[in-house]
Scaffold this motif. Structure first.
Motif, PDB file in Angstrom:
ATOM      1  N   MET A 131       0.867  -1.183   0.000  1.00 38.01           N
ATOM      2  CA  MET A 131       0.000   0.000   0.000  1.00 38.01           C
ATOM      3  C   MET A 131       0.903   1.232   0.000  1.00 38.01           C
ATOM      4  O   MET A 131       1.732   1.406   0.893  1.00 38.01           O
ATOM      5  N   ILE A 132       0.745   2.054  -1.022  1.00 37.01           N
ATOM      6  CA  ILE A 132       1.515   3.306  -1.072  1.00 37.01           C
ATOM      7  C   ILE A 132       0.725   4.354  -0.295  1.00 37.01           C
ATOM      8  O   ILE A 132      -0.337   4.805  -0.726  1.00 37.01           O
ATOM      9  N   THR A 133       1.252   4.722   0.845  1.00 36.98           N
ATOM     10  CA  THR A 133       0.591   5.698   1.721  1.00 36.98           C
ATOM     11  C   THR A 133       1.527   6.101   2.839  1.00 36.98           C
ATOM     12  O   THR A 133       2.384   5.316   3.242  1.00 36.98           O
ATOM     13  N   ALA A 134       1.358   7.324   3.342  1.00 38.58           N
ATOM     14  CA  ALA A 134       2.035   7.684   4.597  1.00 38.58           C
ATOM     15  C   ALA A 134       0.959   7.931   5.642  1.00 38.58           C
ATOM     16  O   ALA A 134       1.124   8.761   6.542  1.00 38.58           O
ATOM     17  N   SER A 135      -0.179   7.242   5.467  1.00 37.21           N
ATOM     18  CA  SER A 135      -1.258   7.263   6.448  1.00 37.21           C
ATOM     19  C   SER A 135      -1.645   8.691   6.839  1.00 37.21           C
ATOM     20  O   SER A 135      -2.054   9.471   5.996  1.00 37.21           O
ATOM     21  N   HIS A 136      -1.446   9.044   8.102  1.00 34.32           N
ATOM     22  CA  HIS A 136      -1.913  10.320   8.654  1.00 34.32           C
ATOM     23  C   HIS A 136      -0.850  11.416   8.599  1.00 34.32           C
ATOM     24  O   HIS A 136      -1.090  12.523   9.058  1.00 34.32           O
ATOM     25  N   ASN A 137       0.354  11.100   8.088  1.00 35.03           N
ATOM     26  CA  ASN A 137       1.443  12.085   8.130  1.00 35.03           C
ATOM     27  C   ASN A 137       1.114  13.336   7.292  1.00 35.03           C
ATOM     28  O   ASN A 137       0.252  13.295   6.430  1.00 35.03           O
ATOM     29  N   TYR A 148     -19.694  13.649   7.965  1.00 38.30           N
ATOM     30  CA  TYR A 148     -18.508  12.831   7.674  1.00 38.30           C
ATOM     31  C   TYR A 148     -17.514  13.619   6.816  1.00 38.30           C
ATOM     32  O   TYR A 148     -17.909  14.303   5.878  1.00 38.30           O
ATOM     33  N   THR A 149     -16.233  13.500   7.157  1.00 39.67           N
ATOM     34  CA  THR A 149     -15.201  14.053   6.283  1.00 39.67           C
ATOM     35  C   THR A 149     -14.119  13.013   5.988  1.00 39.67           C
ATOM     36  O   THR A 149     -13.540  12.441   6.917  1.00 39.67           O
ATOM     37  N   PRO A 150     -13.841  12.776   4.693  1.00 37.86           N
ATOM     38  CA  PRO A 150     -12.738  11.859   4.371  1.00 37.86           C
ATOM     39  C   PRO A 150     -11.380  12.569   4.395  1.00 37.86           C
ATOM     40  O   PRO A 150     -10.370  11.946   4.080  1.00 37.86           O
ATOM     41  N   LEU A 151     -11.361  13.864   4.751  1.00 40.07           N
ATOM     42  CA  LEU A 151     -10.103  14.635   4.818  1.00 40.07           C
ATOM     43  C   LEU A 151      -9.279  14.476   3.539  1.00 40.07           C
ATOM     44  O   LEU A 151      -8.082  14.223   3.600  1.00 40.07           O
ATOM     45  N   HIS A 152      -9.944  14.557   2.394  1.00 38.31           N
ATOM     46  CA  HIS A 152      -9.299  14.508   1.068  1.00 38.31           C
ATOM     47  C   HIS A 152      -8.710  13.132   0.746  1.00 38.31           C
ATOM     48  O   HIS A 152      -7.848  13.006  -0.124  1.00 38.31           O
ATOM     49  N   GLY A 153      -9.139  12.109   1.471  1.00 40.80           N
ATOM     50  CA  GLY A 153      -8.500  10.798   1.294  1.00 40.80           C
ATOM     51  C   GLY A 153      -9.413   9.752   0.674  1.00 40.80           C
ATOM     52  O   GLY A 153     -10.347  10.065  -0.074  1.00 40.80           O
ATOM     53  N   GLU A 176     -13.239  15.737  -2.098  1.00 42.20           N
ATOM     54  CA  GLU A 176     -12.434  15.271  -3.224  1.00 42.20           C
ATOM     55  C   GLU A 176     -11.037  14.856  -2.754  1.00 42.20           C
ATOM     56  O   GLU A 176     -10.425  15.548  -1.938  1.00 42.20           O
ATOM     57  N   PRO A 177     -10.501  13.760  -3.324  1.00 44.47           N
ATOM     58  CA  PRO A 177      -9.122  13.382  -2.979  1.00 44.47           C
ATOM     59  C   PRO A 177      -8.159  14.500  -3.381  1.00 44.47           C
ATOM     60  O   PRO A 177      -8.300  15.057  -4.473  1.00 44.47           O
ATOM     61  N   ASN A 178      -7.249  14.850  -2.511  1.00 44.08           N
ATOM     62  CA  ASN A 178      -6.273  15.896  -2.836  1.00 44.08           C
ATOM     63  C   ASN A 178      -5.066  15.730  -1.921  1.00 44.08           C
ATOM     64  O   ASN A 178      -5.159  15.929  -0.702  1.00 44.08           O
ATOM     65  N   GLY A 179      -3.936  15.364  -2.520  1.00 45.53           N
ATOM     66  CA  GLY A 179      -2.720  15.100  -1.745  1.00 45.53           C
ATOM     67  C   GLY A 179      -2.094  16.334  -1.137  1.00 45.53           C
ATOM     68  O   GLY A 179      -1.162  16.228  -0.351  1.00 45.53           O
ATOM     69  N   SER A 191      -2.773  19.131   9.060  1.00 48.14           N
ATOM     70  CA  SER A 191      -2.379  17.735   9.074  1.00 48.14           C
ATOM     71  C   SER A 191      -3.649  16.889   8.920  1.00 48.14           C
ATOM     72  O   SER A 191      -4.639  17.122   9.616  1.00 48.14           O
ATOM     73  N   PRO A 192      -3.636  15.910   7.981  1.00 44.81           N
ATOM     74  CA  PRO A 192      -4.855  15.129   7.753  1.00 44.81           C
ATOM     75  C   PRO A 192      -5.006  14.009   8.777  1.00 44.81           C
ATOM     76  O   PRO A 192      -5.304  12.869   8.435  1.00 44.81           O
ATOM     77  N   ASN A 193      -4.752  14.332  10.029  1.00 42.50           N
ATOM     78  CA  ASN A 193      -4.706  13.328  11.080  1.00 42.50           C
ATOM     79  C   ASN A 193      -5.846  13.567  12.061  1.00 42.50           C
ATOM     80  O   ASN A 193      -5.862  14.591  12.743  1.00 42.50           O
ATOM     81  N   PRO A 194      -6.801  12.634  12.149  1.00 47.36           N
ATOM     82  CA  PRO A 194      -7.924  12.859  13.059  1.00 47.36           C
ATOM     83  C   PRO A 194      -7.499  13.021  14.520  1.00 47.36           C
ATOM     84  O   PRO A 194      -8.285  13.501  15.341  1.00 47.36           O
ATOM     85  N   GLU A 195      -6.244  12.644  14.846  1.00 43.92           N
ATOM     86  CA  GLU A 195      -5.748  12.871  16.206  1.00 43.92           C
ATOM     87  C   GLU A 195      -5.584  14.362  16.490  1.00 43.92           C
ATOM     88  O   GLU A 195      -5.571  14.796  17.634  1.00 43.92           O
ATOM     89  N   ASP A 196      -5.375  15.122  15.394  1.00 39.90           N
ATOM     90  CA  ASP A 196      -5.181  16.559  15.528  1.00 39.90           C
ATOM     91  C   ASP A 196      -6.561  17.210  15.610  1.00 39.90           C
ATOM     92  O   ASP A 196      -7.375  17.086  14.688  1.00 39.90           O
ATOM     93  N   ARG A 197      -6.840  17.915  16.691  1.00 35.04           N
ATOM     94  CA  ARG A 197      -8.172  18.491  16.928  1.00 35.04           C
ATOM     95  C   ARG A 197      -8.639  19.325  15.743  1.00 35.04           C
ATOM     96  O   ARG A 197      -9.821  19.364  15.423  1.00 35.04           O
ATOM     97  N   LYS A 198      -7.665  20.007  15.098  1.00 32.50           N
ATOM     98  CA  LYS A 198      -8.052  20.943  14.037  1.00 32.50           C
ATOM     99  C   LYS A 198      -8.555  20.227  12.775  1.00 32.50           C
ATOM    100  O   LYS A 198      -9.215  20.833  11.939  1.00 32.50           O
ATOM    101  N   ALA A 199      -8.230  18.941  12.641  1.00 35.60           N
ATOM    102  CA  ALA A 199      -8.645  18.226  11.428  1.00 35.60           C
ATOM    103  C   ALA A 199     -10.176  18.169  11.311  1.00 35.60           C
ATOM    104  O   ALA A 199     -10.711  18.089  10.210  1.00 35.60           O
TER     105      ALA A 199
END
Ligand SMILES: O=P(O)(O)OC[C@H]1O[C@H](O)[C@H](O)[C@@H](O)[C@@H]1O
Length: 548
Positions: free
Chosen positions: A136-142, A227-232, A255-258, A265-273
């Motif tokens: 899987m090509i991904t850096a997950s939440h980074n 729901y938000t997919p956070l561009h993923g 929409e997907p957007n790298g 940060s596209p990380n749900p751990e980050d409150r601002k996401a």
């Protein structure tokens, strides 16, 4: 080869690489790009994108694939196949094809997803298609600068310590990065040879079917979800499993957007996401907000409670899910039923599990270890996996995947919220009931970012310093568990866990996915304000050492 020699060699690879490297004037930056090769961390190879041995680029991806391919050829006889997928990050699709071409050039048949998909769909496909491996090509939440390479075995589980070491030795044995594409044909040529086969529709349908078999509560409810997919990658599958519910999707993040343009940060751990999600929830008067990270293996949750949106931590969502799943499933549980969590995940969920008669197993950080437990349970027949989770927002119910699954978790969080709503309660009410029954747990995480080669050294030095300080660190340490010595049957790992009185603990470890040292706290005290004061006291001591 020293850093300068490597740098000069890379200047000869191709014009674009040369141009990029020549534009870097900062010596530290050059050093960081070449002082080491990418290594397997908590979630595969991960690095900033760019030219260099310590960066994610076509050469490092190609070399990883070539090494992995050679390992598979030595391990398996007969026809070998792999499945490859990618998320919405910049260059993810290109790296997917780079990787596919290299595997195909080694005579390995490649099933390549033609659309972006979540991590659990890659894990599922490895099993469904009976492949020998998955990538899987991904850096997950980074952050957006990163990409990565998650490597899976034939069970759909990410490679654990020994296999990762072995694969890495094959990768490291290739010393010429520039040669990895020698004699490699184009994607179109491999497609017409039948060596690369595009996949999507059937796998999507089968995956959704598998996820839906985990459904637990389908009574009608007026629950409103944002729901938000956070561009993923979550957008399509998560909406599919929620199709019979009232769901509003955050348009700006659909929409997907790298470049992840609407978040730091596209990380749900980050409150601002979840900021945009919460804004939409206020407009729609929604009950809950869900956000999945780019590869849709993590889920963040916010809950409307007394007119405010409250963000749940991974430990809180995990405890709620354990309670919900076990309450609904209680008649089908037996003495083999098992919950799996990691050593840095709160004991709250585990204690709920024990109260339902479940056995609890602990692993090191990394969902691969939870996936590996499921495999071991299946082989021995001695245990049955019910639920696994980590404090880092990753959960799995079911055995359709061997990695955390943001799709099944989103479905179950919504069913659980509907279950509570139909009882006139919110998820926060549910959590408070859990605290009343099992005691109050104040779980908290501090992460300190320390970048580059200097940062990596500082993190290692801090771990040495913590070991030297020992139990002088804080007055009431009962025991220090050093996982470097090998605890129980766990692989040796650079983690220190401090056990305090009455179930409280703290742990320190270098992150294996980001340039961070992480400190986890779990304070158990029936008096919430005392717990908070205690937490702040410990945090201050720790941050004064780390920031010194
Ligand atoms: O703490 P780290 O090593 O950065 O890992 C944090 C998390 O990263 C990824 O999401 C892994 O899949 C998880 O298993 C892990 O818990």
């Amino acid at each position: 080869m020293d850093i300068n020699q490597k740098y000069n060699l890379w200047l000869t690879f191709d014009d674009e690489t040369k141009k990029e490297l020549e534009s870097v004037t900062d010596k530290k930056e050059i050093e960081d790009r070449f002082y080491k090769d990418l290594e397997f961390g908590t979630g595969g190879l991960r690095g900033i994108m760019g030219a260099g041995t310590n960066r994610m680029n076509s050469y490092t991806v190609g070399k990883a694939s070539l090494g992995f391919a050679k390992y598979l050829k030595d391990k398996y006889d007969g026809e070998i196949s792999v499945v490859i997928a990618c998320d919405s990050r910049l260059n993810s699709r290109a790296f997917e094809w780079d990787s596919a071409r290299v595997f195909a050039s080694q005579g390995i048949k490649v099933y390549a997803y033609t659309q972006i998909v979540p991590v659990p769909m890659l894990s599922f496909a490895t099993r469904y298609l009976h492949c020998n491996a998955g990538v899987m090509i991904t850096a997950s939440h980074n952050p957006k600068e990163y990409n990565g390479y998650k490597a899976y075995d034939n069970t759909g589980c990410q490679l654990c310590t020994n296999d990762a070491k072995e694969v890495l030795s094959y990768i490291n044995a290739i010393d010429d990065y520039s040669s990895v594409y020698n004699d490699v044909k184009t994607v179109d040529e491999y497609i017409s040879d039948g060596m690369i086969v595009g996949i999507y529709d059937e796998l999507f349908d089968e995956f959704i079917k598998a996820v839906k078999t985990q459904s637990l509560y389908n009574e009608h409810s007026e629950l409103k979800i944002v729901y938000t997919p956070l561009h993923g990658t979550g957008n399509v599958p998560v909406r599919k499993v929620l199709e019979d519910k009232i769901v509003y999707v955050v348009k700006e993040q659909e929409e997907p957007n790298g470049n992840f343009p609407t978040v730091v940060s596209p990380n749900p751990e980050d409150r601002k996401a979840l900021t945009l999600g919460i804004e939409l929830a206020k407009e729609k008067d929604a009950d809950i907000v869900l956000g999945t990270d780019p590869d849709c293996d993590r889920v963040g949750v916010a809950v409307k409670h007394n007119g405010e949106y409250v963000l749940l931590t991974g430990n809180q969502t995990g405890a709620l899910l354990v309670n919900f799943v076990l309450t609904i499933k209680k008649d089908s549980l037996n003495s083999k039923s098992t919950l799996v969590k990691t050593i840095v995940t709160s004991e709250l969920g585990a204690n709920i599990g024990r109260s339902f008669g479940l056995q609890v197993e602990e692993t090191l950080t990394g969902f691969k270890y939870i996936g590996d437990k499921i495999n071991k349970f299946e082989t021995s027949g001695e245990r049955e996996f019910v639920i696994g989770y980590e404090e880092s927002y990753g959960y799995l119910v079911g055995t359709h995947a061997r990695d955390k699954d943001g799709v099944v978790s989103s479905m179950l969080v919504c069913e659980m919220a509907a279950w509570y709503k139909n009882q006139g309660k919110t998820l926060v009410d549910g959590l408070n009931e859990i605290y009343d029954k099992y005691g109050y747990y104040l779980d908290f995480l501090d992460s300190f970012v320390l970048k580059g080669k200097d940062g990596a050294e500082k993190i290692q030095n801090l771990m040495v310093e913590f070991r030297n300080i020992g139990n002088e660190l804080l007055p009431d340490i009962k025991e220090i568990v050093d996982f470097k010595d090998g605890i129980r049957d766990l692989p040796k790992e650079n983690v220190l866990k401090y056990i305090f009185n009455v179930g409280s603990w703290m742990a320190v470890r270098p992150s294996g996915t980001e340039p961070k040292i992480k400190v986890y706290y779990s304070i158990v005290d029936p008096d919430k304000s005392k717990a908070k004061a205690r937490l702040e006291e410990i945090r201050q001591t720790i941050s004064s050492i780390i920031n010194a």
